[in-house]
Design an enzyme around this catalytic site. Structure first.
Site, PDB file in Angstrom:
ATOM      1  CG  ASN A 105      -2.119  -0.882   1.064  1.00  8.61           C
ATOM      2  OD1 ASN A 105      -2.594  -1.107  -0.051  1.00  8.61           O
ATOM      3  ND2 ASN A 105      -2.635  -1.399   2.166  1.00  8.61           N
ATOM      4  CG  ASN A 107      -8.971  -2.896  -9.588  1.00 10.59           C
ATOM      5  OD1 ASN A 107      -9.707  -3.499 -10.361  1.00 10.59           O
ATOM      6  ND2 ASN A 107      -9.424  -1.987  -8.741  1.00 10.59           N
ATOM      7  CB  CYS A 148      -4.219  -5.594  -4.986  1.00  8.14           C
ATOM      8  SG  CYS A 148      -4.734  -4.146  -5.935  1.00  8.14           S
ATOM      9  NE  ARG A 200      -5.657  -4.525   4.970  1.00  7.29           N
ATOM     10  CZ  ARG A 200      -5.329  -5.792   5.165  1.00  7.29           C
ATOM     11  NH1 ARG A 200      -5.406  -6.310   6.382  1.00  7.29           N
ATOM     12  NH2 ARG A 200      -4.960  -6.558   4.161  1.00  7.29           N
ATOM     13  CB  CYS A 204     -11.469  -1.747  -4.270  1.00  7.04           C
ATOM     14  SG  CYS A 204     -10.793  -3.030  -3.193  1.00  7.04           S
ATOM     15  CB  SER A 215      -9.988  -7.747  -3.398  1.00  5.87           C
ATOM     16  OG  SER A 215      -9.637  -6.580  -2.689  1.00  5.87           O
ATOM     17  CG  ASN A 228      -9.610  -3.708   1.937  1.00  2.60           C
ATOM     18  OD1 ASN A 228      -8.855  -2.808   1.607  1.00  2.60           O
ATOM     19  ND2 ASN A 228      -9.181  -4.944   2.161  1.00  2.60           N
TER      20      ASN A 228
END
Length: 274
Positions: free
Chosen positions: A64, A75, A73, A209, A217, A219, A190
């Site tokens: 992150n 994307n 992740c 998160r 996002c 996921s 998240n």
């Protein structure tokens, strides 16, 4: 160090080849690189590493913007798949990768969309890293002096999904960070705000998160559909409308993997002295 800037529906990434380059990223360096004024600027850093298992093609690492490493992740997975083909690290269309918590199969289609096998959603609170006595379809939480009804699920990372009447008026900026760091999520989570338009179409905003609200996002889209299906609100095939665009999510239910299909866009290649 060479890198590429990519995005999946506006969720943007710095992608680095650690197969042919020797690289190391400290949390401080990641925070500096993620700065949109003084660095490259990104939501997440994606690192392509050699496989830890000979049956796999690569190891997929995600950091992150705050420097923390995370396990998933969606994307980013799509951008990862396009990147390794663009950089001639593989010519396969079905790419097998490991992550911090498991394995994924990424399939690059003829039109360069990417279909990701996200694995089976996990509703066990212990696996989600959510403090609860037992599995429930809906949990009641107290946050920001209000009662919140939500579903929780792990897509390799923890997600909390809240149904709202309209995502336009959803308290993403205020309730999002409170729930992200709620005591019932010891590793943070998240937070998705889901508006159900019909059984095959939802709108979604996600407070991620360690990153805050992003354009999309992956996921989080998977988590919202999984929760919606488990609660009987959604069908097996769902279009998810995010701020940055649309994803197609499909899940046949317990015992089956969930699939996400969407675009991955290359913006530019760059070189930076570390």
């Amino acid at each position: 160090m060479q890198f590429s800037k990519m995005h999946g529906l506006g969720n943007d990434f710095m992608v680095v080849d650690a197969v042919t380059q020797n690289v190391y990223f400290s949390p401080e360096m990641i925070r500096r690189l993620s700065d949109r004024h003084c660095g490259v600027g990104f939501d997440q850093l994606l690192v392509v590493e050699p496989p830890y298992d000979p049956e796999l093609d690569f190891h997929y690492r995600i950091f992150n913007a705050d420097g923390s490493e995370v396990a998933q992740c969606g994307n980013g997975a799509r951008c990862f798949a396009r990147f390794v083909r663009m950089k001639n690290l593989t010519n396969k269309r079905d790419i097998h990768v490991s992550t911090q918590t498991g394995r994924m199969v990424l399939t690059v289609t003829e039109d360069d969309s990417v279909r990701v096998n996200m694995g089976e959603p996990n509703f066990d609170p212990q696996q989600v890293l959510f403090r609860a006595a037992r599995v429930e379809k809906t949990y009641i939480m107290r946050a920001a002096e209000q009662t919140v009804l939500c579903g929780v699920v792990s897509m390799g990372n923890p997600h909390c999904v809240i149904a709202v009447d309209s995502v336009d008026n959803a308290p993403v900026a205020t309730l999002g960070p409170v729930l992200e760091s709620h005591e019932r999520f010891p590793e943070r989570a998240n937070i998705g705000f889901m508006q159900v338009l019909n059984r095959g179409h939802i709108r979604l905003r996600v407070y991620e998160r360690g990153a805050g609200e992003t354009q999309a996002c992956g996921s989080g889209a998977c988590a919202a559909v999984a929760v919606g299906i488990s609660q009987g609100q959604l069908a097996e095939q769902v279009q998810v409308e995010l701020t940055g665009g649309r994803l197609a999510i499909s899940w046949r239910g317990p015992g089956h993997p969930l699939y996400m299909t969407g675009p991955a866009t290359h913006i530019y290649d760059g070189f930076i002295h570390l």
